[in-house]
Design a protein around this motif. Sequence first.
Motif, PDB file in Angstrom:
ATOM      1  N   GLY A 224       6.806  -2.252  -3.347  1.00 15.28           N
ATOM      2  CA  GLY A 224       6.231  -2.487  -4.676  1.00 15.28           C
ATOM      3  C   GLY A 224       6.795  -3.762  -5.283  1.00 15.28           C
ATOM      4  N   ASP A 225       6.210  -4.194  -6.347  1.00 15.58           N
ATOM      5  CA  ASP A 225       6.619  -5.449  -6.977  1.00 15.58           C
ATOM      6  C   ASP A 225       7.768  -5.179  -7.948  1.00 15.58           C
TER       7      ASP A 225
ATOM      8  N   ARG B  50       4.433  10.363   3.245  1.00 14.24           N
ATOM      9  CA  ARG B  50       5.807  10.867   3.241  1.00 14.24           C
ATOM     10  C   ARG B  50       6.577  10.325   4.443  1.00 14.24           C
ATOM     11  N   ASN B  51       5.927  10.410   5.622  1.00  8.18           N
ATOM     12  CA  ASN B  51       6.589   9.944   6.844  1.00  8.18           C
ATOM     13  C   ASN B  51       6.865   8.443   6.801  1.00  8.18           C
ATOM     14  N   ALA B  52       5.924   7.686   6.210  1.00  3.74           N
ATOM     15  CA  ALA B  52       6.101   6.234   6.124  1.00  3.74           C
ATOM     16  C   ALA B  52       7.308   5.894   5.252  1.00  3.74           C
TER      17      ALA B  52
ATOM     18  N   SER C 194       0.819  -1.207   0.000  1.00  2.00           N
ATOM     19  CA  SER C 194       0.000   0.000   0.000  1.00  2.00           C
ATOM     20  C   SER C 194       0.862   1.271   0.000  1.00  2.00           C
ATOM     21  N   LEU C 195       2.071   1.214   0.587  1.00  2.64           N
ATOM     22  CA  LEU C 195       2.918   2.413   0.578  1.00  2.64           C
ATOM     23  C   LEU C 195       3.316   2.764  -0.856  1.00  2.64           C
TER      24      LEU C 195
END
Lengths: 151, 288
Positions: free
Chosen positions: A90-91, A134-136, A36-37
Amino acid sequence: MSRLWITMMALTFVLLSSGCADKSVQPAPLQADTTSLYQALGNDVGVSAIIDGLLKRISTDTRIVHHFDATDIALFRERLIEHICWVAGGDCEYHGESMEKTHQGLNITQADFDALVGHLIASMKEQHIPLATRNALLKRLAPMYSDITYH
Amino acid sequence: MNIAINSFVLNYVKALPWLCLLLGSTTALAEGSRVVATGGATTIEGSAGGGIVPWAVINGYGSSGEWSATAMATGVYVDDFTLKVIGASLSFDNRFELSVARQTFDLDTMGGELGQDIVGVKYKVVGELLYTAMPQITLGAQYKKVDDFTLPQAVGARDDSGIDWYVAASKIFFDALAGRNLLLNGTVRATKANQTGLLGFGTQASNDYRFVLEASAAVLLTDNLALGIEYRQKPNELGFAREDDWQDVFLAWFINKHLSVVTAYSKLGSIAGFDDQQGWYVSIEGSL
């Protein structure tokens, strides 16, 4: 003893104990629930736009641009996009070397690192990436400091 | 309140020459490379931190190899007293900090005033606030000297000057609360100061250091806005009147890397026999 006082002391304890915690803990980029990120960053289109904004800022920053004198920018851009994709869950497959190896001999200082972080934040803001997203991402990138600087 | 605001403005106007001097004499200084808000605010004792608790952060935005300078003016307006502070600091390498602060403490109800000068040094030992699992840890010292020892001596203080020693640990946790970053700070201070030194140091009975704990927690609501709380334990050594721990709730607005404003509501407990002292804290800071 007020409740506030007890709360504050508990927080202090958490803070101090975090410094004694196992320093080998690193973000785990490839867990399934982290996809999800990458999505929140806008997938390939979003991440590419962030990296392009970052490169644009680096190119005009006299503090750090000299580090890229011998860099193949097109390849660097590709690796950076891959790396962020991989870090954000991501993949993607990252085809580059480790952070420690790629920065060997460059003597990246804290000021260089801080400048880059500043540019990354500014680029994400330009792409309207929400604060939490952004923080993640920063949370996953920040621990790379020790691998990147002063080698 | 009008009087309070006016006196704050006056206080700030007094600090402006400092700021201008800094601006003028430090044109070689580029904007520091560190991320906005990571310099914190400046405490009433001149050290980088919150309002009443020194944090492990180094003032300003200078990173490795960079200089930074700050100037600030602060007013604390509680029921029977007004504390006014002007201060300035110089930092290098995100490692060393030298600060000066001048405090004036108006005894609004009793009449008269107290004051002290504070010179502070701070040294970062280990850790990076944003980047390492290890919190940023700094050692600091504050040399304090009161203007006039008459009143402190009359209420039982031993010395007109003293040194506070402290170790502070600070860390920012990314994405910690509803996607927001969280700053936690814990400080241990060794002090002989009565009411931070305004009522002198030590007592007739004792010249020992007391260890006190101080802590702060702040949530960065946005990149530029921090909402937090602070708690500062205080010794209670003078016999003539009780001294209480201090606490505050603050909102800090880091407008950019050059200007920040902090407002807080502070509860300072009993001071010199006047109980339950509460009121507003306002601080403005410029940095290069």
